[in-house]
Structures are given as structure tokens and as C-alpha cells.
Design a protein around this motif. Sequence first.
Motif, PDB file in Angstrom:
ATOM      1  N   THR A   1       2.547   0.665 -10.117  1.00  0.00           N
ATOM      2  CA  THR A   1       1.218   0.803  -9.523  1.00  0.00           C
ATOM      3  C   THR A   1       0.853   2.284  -9.438  1.00  0.00           C
ATOM      4  OG1 THR A   1       1.699  -1.119  -8.142  1.00  0.00           O
ATOM      5  CG2 THR A   1      -0.247   0.155  -7.578  1.00  0.00           C
ATOM      6  N   PRO A   2      -0.293   2.697  -9.985  1.00  0.00           N
ATOM      7  CA  PRO A   2      -0.708   4.092  -9.827  1.00  0.00           C
ATOM      8  C   PRO A   2      -1.057   4.366  -8.363  1.00  0.00           C
ATOM      9  CG  PRO A   2      -2.448   2.779 -10.853  1.00  0.00           C
ATOM     10  CD  PRO A   2      -1.245   1.893 -10.754  1.00  0.00           C
ATOM     11  N   PRO A   3      -1.016   5.618  -7.888  1.00  0.00           N
ATOM     12  CA  PRO A   3      -0.838   6.840  -8.691  1.00  0.00           C
ATOM     13  C   PRO A   3       0.611   7.248  -8.939  1.00  0.00           C
ATOM     14  CG  PRO A   3      -1.358   7.415  -6.441  1.00  0.00           C
ATOM     15  CD  PRO A   3      -1.406   5.913  -6.496  1.00  0.00           C
ATOM     16  N   VAL A   4       1.571   6.737  -8.120  1.00  0.00           N
ATOM     17  CA  VAL A   4       2.956   7.183  -8.300  1.00  0.00           C
ATOM     18  C   VAL A   4       3.573   6.492  -9.517  1.00  0.00           C
ATOM     19  CG1 VAL A   4       5.255   7.305  -7.274  1.00  0.00           C
ATOM     20  CG2 VAL A   4       3.235   7.734  -5.864  1.00  0.00           C
ATOM     21  N   GLY A   5       3.708   5.166  -9.471  1.00  0.00           N
ATOM     22  CA  GLY A   5       4.135   4.355 -10.612  1.00  0.00           C
ATOM     23  C   GLY A   5       5.182   4.973 -11.514  1.00  0.00           C
ATOM     24  N   VAL A   6       6.380   5.231 -10.981  1.00  0.00           N
ATOM     25  CA  VAL A   6       7.416   5.931 -11.747  1.00  0.00           C
ATOM     26  C   VAL A   6       7.724   5.218 -13.059  1.00  0.00           C
ATOM     27  CG1 VAL A   6       9.823   6.686 -11.728  1.00  0.00           C
ATOM     28  CG2 VAL A   6       8.441   6.895  -9.657  1.00  0.00           C
TER      29      VAL A   6
ATOM     30  N   LEU B   1       0.826  -1.205   0.000  1.00  0.00           N
ATOM     31  CA  LEU B   1       0.000   0.000   0.000  1.00  0.00           C
ATOM     32  C   LEU B   1       0.863   1.261   0.000  1.00  0.00           C
ATOM     33  CD1 LEU B   1      -2.808  -1.055   2.518  1.00  0.00           C
ATOM     34  CD2 LEU B   1      -2.994  -0.862   0.032  1.00  0.00           C
ATOM     35  N   ILE B   2       1.893   1.271   0.833  1.00  0.00           N
ATOM     36  CA  ILE B   2       2.770   2.440   0.909  1.00  0.00           C
ATOM     37  C   ILE B   2       3.484   2.669  -0.416  1.00  0.00           C
ATOM     38  CG2 ILE B   2       4.901   3.312   1.967  1.00  0.00           C
ATOM     39  CD1 ILE B   2       3.890   2.139   4.620  1.00  0.00           C
ATOM     40  N   GLY B   3       3.890   1.561  -1.072  1.00  0.00           N
ATOM     41  CA  GLY B   3       4.590   1.673  -2.344  1.00  0.00           C
ATOM     42  C   GLY B   3       3.766   2.303  -3.439  1.00  0.00           C
ATOM     43  N   THR B   4       2.434   2.285  -3.295  1.00  0.00           N
ATOM     44  CA  THR B   4       1.581   2.875  -4.334  1.00  0.00           C
ATOM     45  C   THR B   4       1.608   4.398  -4.324  1.00  0.00           C
ATOM     46  OG1 THR B   4      -0.396   2.860  -2.931  1.00  0.00           O
ATOM     47  CG2 THR B   4       0.021   0.898  -4.263  1.00  0.00           C
ATOM     48  N   PHE B   5       1.972   5.006  -3.185  1.00  0.00           N
ATOM     49  CA  PHE B   5       1.929   6.471  -3.143  1.00  0.00           C
ATOM     50  C   PHE B   5       3.214   7.114  -2.621  1.00  0.00           C
ATOM     51  CE2 PHE B   5       0.228   5.131   0.981  1.00  0.00           C
ATOM     52  CZ  PHE B   5       0.922   5.935   1.863  1.00  0.00           C
ATOM     53  N   MET B   6       4.180   6.322  -2.192  1.00  0.00           N
ATOM     54  CA  MET B   6       5.431   6.896  -1.694  1.00  0.00           C
ATOM     55  C   MET B   6       6.609   6.380  -2.517  1.00  0.00           C
ATOM     56  SD  MET B   6       7.057   6.945   2.180  1.00  0.00           S
ATOM     57  CE  MET B   6       5.664   7.841   2.865  1.00  0.00           C
TER      58      MET B   6
ATOM     59  N   VAL C   1      -0.473  -3.408 -17.777  1.00  0.00           N
ATOM     60  CA  VAL C   1       0.514  -3.931 -16.825  1.00  0.00           C
ATOM     61  C   VAL C   1      -0.120  -4.793 -15.735  1.00  0.00           C
ATOM     62  CG1 VAL C   1       0.568  -2.187 -14.956  1.00  0.00           C
ATOM     63  CG2 VAL C   1       2.714  -3.205 -15.782  1.00  0.00           C
ATOM     64  N   THR C   2      -1.465  -4.823 -15.663  1.00  0.00           N
ATOM     65  CA  THR C   2      -2.152  -5.526 -14.575  1.00  0.00           C
ATOM     66  C   THR C   2      -1.739  -6.995 -14.429  1.00  0.00           C
ATOM     67  OG1 THR C   2      -4.045  -4.040 -14.755  1.00  0.00           O
ATOM     68  CG2 THR C   2      -4.397  -6.125 -13.595  1.00  0.00           C
ATOM     69  N   PRO C   3      -1.663  -7.797 -15.509  1.00  0.00           N
ATOM     70  CA  PRO C   3      -1.226  -9.197 -15.332  1.00  0.00           C
ATOM     71  C   PRO C   3       0.179  -9.317 -14.749  1.00  0.00           C
ATOM     72  CG  PRO C   3      -2.213  -8.865 -17.502  1.00  0.00           C
ATOM     73  CD  PRO C   3      -2.019  -7.517 -16.911  1.00  0.00           C
ATOM     74  N   PHE C   4       1.072  -8.431 -15.140  1.00  0.00           N
ATOM     75  CA  PHE C   4       2.426  -8.439 -14.599  1.00  0.00           C
ATOM     76  C   PHE C   4       2.405  -8.046 -13.121  1.00  0.00           C
ATOM     77  CE2 PHE C   4       2.851  -7.566 -19.151  1.00  0.00           C
ATOM     78  CZ  PHE C   4       3.760  -8.541 -19.522  1.00  0.00           C
ATOM     79  N   LEU C   5       1.529  -7.122 -12.784  1.00  0.00           N
ATOM     80  CA  LEU C   5       1.384  -6.689 -11.401  1.00  0.00           C
ATOM     81  C   LEU C   5       0.940  -7.851 -10.505  1.00  0.00           C
ATOM     82  CD1 LEU C   5       1.385  -4.231  -9.476  1.00  0.00           C
ATOM     83  CD2 LEU C   5      -0.979  -3.814 -10.137  1.00  0.00           C
ATOM     84  N   LEU C   6      -0.013  -8.627 -10.976  1.00  0.00           N
ATOM     85  CA  LEU C   6      -0.486  -9.781 -10.206  1.00  0.00           C
ATOM     86  C   LEU C   6       0.630 -10.808 -10.018  1.00  0.00           C
ATOM     87  CD1 LEU C   6      -4.018 -10.244 -11.828  1.00  0.00           C
ATOM     88  CD2 LEU C   6      -3.473  -9.209  -9.619  1.00  0.00           C
TER      89      LEU C   6
ATOM     90  N   THR D   1       2.585   6.848 -25.364  1.00  0.00           N
ATOM     91  CA  THR D   1       1.217   6.381 -25.172  1.00  0.00           C
ATOM     92  C   THR D   1       0.659   6.955 -23.877  1.00  0.00           C
ATOM     93  OG1 THR D   1      -0.182   4.404 -25.098  1.00  0.00           O
ATOM     94  CG2 THR D   1       1.919   4.281 -23.933  1.00  0.00           C
ATOM     95  N   LYS D   2      -0.616   6.697 -23.610  1.00  0.00           N
ATOM     96  CA  LYS D   2      -1.261   7.269 -22.435  1.00  0.00           C
ATOM     97  C   LYS D   2      -0.987   6.418 -21.199  1.00  0.00           C
ATOM     98  CE  LYS D   2      -5.064   9.617 -24.827  1.00  0.00           C
ATOM     99  NZ  LYS D   2      -6.539   9.746 -24.958  1.00  0.00           N
ATOM    100  N   PHE D   3      -0.850   7.099 -20.071  1.00  0.00           N
ATOM    101  CA  PHE D   3      -0.586   6.443 -18.796  1.00  0.00           C
ATOM    102  C   PHE D   3      -1.677   5.427 -18.473  1.00  0.00           C
ATOM    103  CE2 PHE D   3      -1.143   6.362 -14.145  1.00  0.00           C
ATOM    104  CZ  PHE D   3       0.118   5.943 -13.748  1.00  0.00           C
ATOM    105  N   GLU D   4      -2.934   5.791 -18.700  1.00  0.00           N
ATOM    106  CA  GLU D   4      -4.058   4.911 -18.357  1.00  0.00           C
ATOM    107  C   GLU D   4      -3.998   3.595 -19.135  1.00  0.00           C
ATOM    108  OE1 GLU D   4      -4.309   7.984 -19.430  1.00  0.00           O
ATOM    109  OE2 GLU D   4      -4.977   9.146 -17.680  1.00  0.00           O
ATOM    110  N   GLY D   5      -3.596   3.678 -20.401  1.00  0.00           N
ATOM    111  CA  GLY D   5      -3.494   2.468 -21.215  1.00  0.00           C
ATOM    112  C   GLY D   5      -2.413   1.529 -20.713  1.00  0.00           C
ATOM    113  N   VAL D   6      -1.283   2.090 -20.268  1.00  0.00           N
ATOM    114  CA  VAL D   6      -0.195   1.269 -19.743  1.00  0.00           C
ATOM    115  C   VAL D   6      -0.625   0.616 -18.425  1.00  0.00           C
ATOM    116  CG1 VAL D   6       2.234   1.224 -19.057  1.00  0.00           C
ATOM    117  CG2 VAL D   6       1.474   2.819 -20.824  1.00  0.00           C
ATOM    118  N   VAL D   7      -1.385   1.346 -17.607  1.00  0.00           N
ATOM    119  CA  VAL D   7      -1.871   0.797 -16.326  1.00  0.00           C
ATOM    120  C   VAL D   7      -2.702  -0.455 -16.574  1.00  0.00           C
ATOM    121  CG1 VAL D   7      -3.407   1.206 -14.359  1.00  0.00           C
ATOM    122  CG2 VAL D   7      -1.804   2.994 -15.081  1.00  0.00           C
TER     123      VAL D   7
END
Length: 425
Positions: free
Chosen positions: A371-376, A325-330, A396-401, A387-393
Motif C-alpha cells: 500500500t502506498p506511500p510506504v509499500g516496501v 491506516l497505520i500500515g500505509t505510512f509506518m 496490485v489493487t485487486p490483490f489488495l482488496l 517498472t514504475k512504482f505507479e504502475g505496480v500500485v
Amino acid sequence: MVILLFVALFVLFLINVPIAIALGLASVIVFIASGQTDLITLPQRMFAALDSFPLMAAPFFILAGKLMEHGGISQRIVDFAKSLVGQFRGGLAHVAIVSCLIFAALSGSASATTAAVGAILISSMVKNGYDRNFAAAVNAAGGTTGIIIPPSVPLVLYGVSAGTSVGALFIAGILPGIMIGLSLMLVAYIISRIKGYGAASEPTNIRKIGTSFKDAFLALLMPIIILGGIYGGFFTPTEASAIAVVYGFLVGIFVYKQLTLGVMRKILVESAVTSSVIMFIISTAALFGMILTREQVPQSFAGLIMDSALSPIMIILLINVMLLLIGTFMETIASVIILTPILLPIVTSIGMDPVHFGIIMIVNLSIGLITPPVGVSLFVAAQVGETKFEGVVRAVTPFLLMMIINVLIVTFFPFLSMGLLQLRQ
């Protein structure tokens, strides 16, 4: 005072104050509110936090990574990876991930790895029929290994914060980094089969591999020299970082001949900016940590967890969820510096080795890079891939899982992290 500290920090984050300034301002507010007016101790504390020999490795590895990124090494690494795995279904996706694994051993940075490999491969993948968002997502996910595969700047900072051997952390990061790379290739293969990307081509041959290996030899030799020297006891990680800079400079300017004056100016400016931001975060985080220690927050938090009657498995799962959780915004570096003094007493009290926990923490926080919102890494991949950030998000979901599954594997199979260390003893 602790409540005021975190409220002030949260408000500053909410109004988009940079994290280094937010940490410093929140600490100063609490310092003054507690009735202390001797502010001269604050810059002294900030300087003391930076007065560390192991910490010198961070700016050197950053500079070495930039030299590798701009010195003609990226293309040779990609060509070598293509000769190894380019013939499989979804070949260019595999090439991207393998290239990221190799470049991670040169740069120590996720964003540098994503940018260097993505700049070469994303457009090539699109030309060969891959979806642009998928191409960007593959490079973003592969780039996360930049902070897991040694040499890793976050591992250096964890070692300094935890008082743990940086060399041991580097050894511990090798097998988890390779495992994560292979698992990401599995995801890329499955998606490529479903979507019809990159049909399998003719098998490669030894001659092609040999030619590409010869071209990339000096690039591949660098991590062998650096890591071999550390593990062999010839030099410390800090000394190794300086050697990496010299090696990268000599190869880039005399062999590949791509380090012109203009390029060197860009490299030095980028390295100075990145290093100064990291050092600023470390120094202000030291003030933040000073107040936490004075108020006994780490001890209180550890006591609360230990008194909760949770089993060691539940405690480490709880810590994993918190890190995710912390990694998503810090930002990763700030998370390492702030959280290590708080969480380390807890995990050591349940018998976990600090080196093992360091790998767990870095793998957890690497997920925040995609992971958004930070997701460097997502922002870097989207920018490089046009490309657009939203499309990459979405892509990337299967890789995230898969990365979350990797966290559990690294957590509950400590041999992955500690095996090479045990063999070394």
C-alpha cells in the motif's frame, strides 16, 4: 507531555527523519521538557530493551534468509512450484505465489521473498506475455506472506513485545498464510482469464514433480527441521534461528556451492545492516514506550475504548481499520513494537487471545507492504521488475482488496489461527 510527544514525532516524520531517530529524538525532547536531566537512564533503557534471549532470533533469521536468498535455493523452489501449478491458466503467476509461500518459510522477510522470487520470475513472465506491472504486482502480493508464514521476524518481535510464546505464534501463522496464498492465486487466475495471460498447458506428471522435488529437497527440508524442532520441543525459536543459519550455510557452500567469499561478504553486510536498523528501532521504541507507560497512555486509551459502549465486534473492527491506516505510512517492525503495548490490553479485555491478535496484527500490517506511500514490497517489486512504482500500485489493487477480505476472515474465524494450537494440546 503526550501531546508534545506525538507532535514532535509527527514533525520529525514530516521532514523525513528515519523512524528510529524520530522515535528517539521525540522521546528525548519530552524527557528534557518534563524537567529531567539525568539522561544516563536513556541509553540504559535502550540497552535493556535489546537484552532479550527471544529477540536474538530476529538477526539469526535475517541472516538465514539471506543465506537462502543467495545460496542457490530460490531457483530450485521456483522449479518445484512450476511443476505443481505451472500448467494452470496464469501458470507463472501461480508459480510466483507458491514460490513466495515456500520461500517465506525460509526467509521470514517480505522484501527478501519478493526480491528472491521476483528476480527469477518477473522477466520470465514478461517474456511469456504477462504485463510487466501485473508480474511485479503478483510477486509483491505474494511476498507479503513472508511475514505471516513462520518463521517470521515481525512475529518474533510481537511475541517479545506481548510476552507471548513465539512458538505458538509460529504455529498460528501457518493456516492463515496458506489461506492468503490460495486467495491470491484465485485473484491471479481471474485476472489471467480476463487478460488472456498464460493459457493452460499440458498437465504435469509425477515424474516431473518428483525430479523437481528431488532438486529442491534440501531447501524444502529446512522449514521442516526448524518448525518441526520448535513444535516438537527440541529447541526454542532462538535456538532454531541459529540452526537455520548453520543449515543454510552448509547447504549453500557444500551442496549448491554458490556461497563464495564475495557472496558471503555481501550476505553478512546486508544482514548486519538490516539487523542493526531493526535493533535501533527497538531500542528507541523502548524510550517511546517508557514515556507512554509513564503517562498511562495504554491504560487511558483502553479505558476510552471500553467506556465507549462499543460492542467487542465494533472494537476489533475499529482496531483493524487503525492498523490498516497505520500500515500505509509506518514500517511493519516499528508498528508492531509501538502498537502492541497499546492495543493488547484492549483486545485481551474483550476476551481475545493474544496469539490470535498477533496474527490479526501481522496480517493487517502485511497489507501496508503493498500500500502506498510506504509499500516496501511495491518498491522492491518495481525495482526488480524494472517498472514504475505507479504502475505496480494500479496492478496490485485487486490483490489488495483480497488481502482486506483475508483480514476479516482471520479476525472473525479464530480457528484459522488457533486450530493447530488446539489440536496440539
